[in-house]
Design a protein around this motif. Structure first.
Motif, short mmCIF file in Angstrom:
data_model
loop_
_atom_site.label_atom_id
_atom_site.label_comp_id
_atom_site.label_asym_id
_atom_site.label_seq_id
_atom_site.Cartn_x
_atom_site.Cartn_y
_atom_site.Cartn_z
N GLY A 163 38.60 14.15 33.96
CA GLY A 163 39.05 12.99 34.73
C GLY A 163 37.92 12.04 35.12
N ASN A 164 38.28 11.10 35.97
CA ASN A 164 37.37 10.06 36.47
C ASN A 164 36.24 10.70 37.29
OD1 ASN A 164 36.27 8.15 38.33
ND2 ASN A 164 38.01 6.80 37.96
N ARG A 165 35.00 10.62 36.74
CA ARG A 165 33.88 11.37 37.35
C ARG A 165 33.60 10.95 38.79
NH1 ARG A 165 33.94 15.43 34.45
NH2 ARG A 165 33.27 16.22 36.46
N SER A 166 33.64 9.67 39.07
CA SER A 166 33.28 9.28 40.43
C SER A 166 34.38 9.71 41.40
CB SER A 166 32.96 7.79 40.52
OG SER A 166 34.14 7.04 40.51
N ARG A 167 35.63 9.65 40.97
CA ARG A 167 36.71 10.11 41.84
C ARG A 167 36.61 11.62 42.08
NH1 ARG A 167 42.39 6.85 40.88
NH2 ARG A 167 41.59 4.85 41.61
N ILE A 168 36.21 12.36 41.05
CA ILE A 168 36.05 13.81 41.22
C ILE A 168 34.96 14.07 42.26
CG2 ILE A 168 35.32 15.96 40.08
CD1 ILE A 168 36.60 14.77 37.48
N GLY A 169 33.86 13.32 42.15
CA GLY A 169 32.76 13.49 43.09
C GLY A 169 33.18 13.25 44.53
N GLU A 170 34.01 12.21 44.72
CA GLU A 170 34.40 11.85 46.10
C GLU A 170 35.44 12.79 46.68
OE1 GLU A 170 34.00 7.16 44.89
OE2 GLU A 170 35.98 8.06 45.24
N ALA A 171 36.16 13.50 45.83
CA ALA A 171 37.31 14.29 46.32
C ALA A 171 36.95 15.75 46.54
CB ALA A 171 38.48 14.16 45.34
N GLY A 172 35.64 16.04 46.67
CA GLY A 172 35.18 17.43 46.73
C GLY A 172 35.93 18.33 47.71
N ALA A 173 36.10 17.83 48.94
CA ALA A 173 36.70 18.68 49.97
C ALA A 173 38.15 19.02 49.62
CB ALA A 173 36.64 17.97 51.32
N LEU A 174 38.85 18.02 49.13
CA LEU A 174 40.25 18.24 48.75
C LEU A 174 40.36 19.21 47.57
CD1 LEU A 174 42.28 14.92 48.70
CD2 LEU A 174 43.00 17.17 49.48
N ILE A 175 39.49 19.01 46.60
CA ILE A 175 39.48 19.88 45.42
C ILE A 175 39.27 21.33 45.87
CG2 ILE A 175 38.18 20.47 43.33
CD1 ILE A 175 37.72 17.37 43.00
N ASP A 176 38.32 21.52 46.77
CA ASP A 176 38.07 22.88 47.30
C ASP A 176 39.32 23.43 47.99
OD1 ASP A 176 35.55 22.90 46.42
OD2 ASP A 176 34.59 22.53 48.38
N GLY A 177 39.96 22.58 48.77
CA GLY A 177 41.16 23.01 49.50
C GLY A 177 42.24 23.52 48.55
N ILE A 178 42.34 22.86 47.40
CA ILE A 178 43.33 23.30 46.40
C ILE A 178 42.88 24.62 45.77
CG2 ILE A 178 44.36 22.72 44.15
CD1 ILE A 178 45.44 20.97 46.41
#
Ligand code: GN1
Ligand code: MG
Length: 350
Positions: A163-178
């Protein structure tokens, strides 16, 4: 654009007067007037529903069953076009269908009192119960793997990889939560292996705006049968929890307003089990609260995945829209986790 559609369904007014209607994210909906009667006209989103005729098949198949077995049950079916098709296909703009607007009915967008949750849950429970004798395996799959949480999780992992690399970078906390809540996927996989979980005719979109209410706010019937397919009851019960328990929706930006309202949960349990208690087995009933976790988690994953994939599915009205929706749903999931013991206690009383 609607000119040909009007013609096909014999609507004589000016297509420019068609009123946009409803709040769905996927299909386009209008309210139109034909000879003094109102109808709901919809363009089916073909990016999502690749085979619109499968939807028409399911509605006809179900209508036939209900007419034969429960003739008094209100089941809204599409009007035929002048050349007797259930769906009108315009090569340029897509597939359309038109259903009668049920007189003296209204929909609501937010559940404000527990009675509304009770009425809606009763309608969805009734619907599944009445269809209990219909062979659900005959229904066509209008959206393959729609509520397959394992696949949704894999799609999330693919978005993390591609996916979109910069969006992945910014969404770290949410990604972890999932990722931290992956046990919800594992539980789903156990359910799929467990024959005590029955496959039934399932609505798969039980938000409050898919129930018609009468003047006294009593439930009249369920609508929006695009995703009527074989499935598990956790889809229907869980989406009611997802959308009725909190006073604010997935669009809310002020997360302090997100709450789990116990009395609304009790109303859903009462309304749904009032119809379904003899249909559901013990193991299914033990998963009533899980159903909410399942649906909220899946919706958080779907919004987040879409954000990482540049909003190709849901679209976005502002930058970061799907990220906000995903964060909102994860917050709702946290509130639910905090209240889990209390909700289980409520279930044990029924
Ligand atoms: C979509 O179009 P609508 O609002 O009925 C989606 C549901 C989601 C919902 C989230 C076919 O439903 O699964 O829960 O948005 N429907 C489809 O608002 O993807
Ligand atoms: Mg829908």
């Amino acid at each position: 654009m609607l000119e040909k559609v009007y013609k096909a369904f014999g609507v004589s007014g000016n297509p420019e007067d068609a009123l946009a209607f409803g709040s769905g994210l996927i299909n386009h909906t209008w309210k139109v007037n034909r000879d003094g009667k109102f109808y709901v006209l919809q363009r089916i989103n073909q990016q999502v529903f690749r085979d619109p005729n499968a939807i028409a098949f399911n509605i006809n198949f179900t209508a036939k069953y209900l007419r034969a077995q429960f003739p008094g049950y209100l089941f809204v079916t599409p009007e035929q076009s002048l050349d007797e098709q259930d769906i009108f296909h315009d090569r340029e703009s897509g597939y359309y269908r038109m259903s009668p607007f049920v007189d003296n009915s209204h929909t609501i967008d937010v559940v404000t009192v527990p009675e509304q949750a009770f009425e809606a849950a009763r309608q969805f429970g009734l619907f599944t119960r009445l269809l209990g004798g219909m062979d659900a395996s005959q229904l066509r799959i209008t959206l393959p793997d729609f509520h397959n949480l394992s696949l949704r999780y894999e799609q999330f992992e693919q978005a993390l990889a591609n996916g979109n690399r910069s969006r992945i970078g910014e969404a770290g906390a949410l990604i972890d939560g999932i990722i931290r809540r992956r046990a919800i996927v594992e539980r789903f996989e156990e359910i799929r292996r467990n024959p005590s979980f029955k496959i039934r005719a399932t609505h798969h979109d039980t938000k409050i705006s898919n129930v018609l209410f009468d003047h006294d706010d009593k439930g009249l019937c369920v609508i929006d049968l695009d995703t009527l397919m074989p499935g598990y009851f956790i889809s229907d019960f869980g989406d009611m929890m997802r959308t009725y328990l909190s006073p604010v929706s997935e669009e809310e930006k002020d997360f302090s307003l997100i709450q789990i309202r116990d009395e609304f949960f009790e109303a859903i349990v009462q309304g749904y089990l009032g119809e379904m208690k003899t249909e559901l087995g013990g193991e299914e009933k033990a998963h009533l609260v899980y159903a909410g976790k399942f649906m909220i988690y899946m919706q958080a994953i779907r919004f987040l995945t879409d954000h990482l994939n540049n909003d190709v599915y849901y679209g976005a009205k502002y930058e970061g829209h799907n990220l906000l929706r995903a964060a909102n749903q994860l917050e709702l999931l946290k509130r639910l986790e905090e209240k889990e013991a209390g909700l289980l206690e409520i279930v044990s009383r029924y």
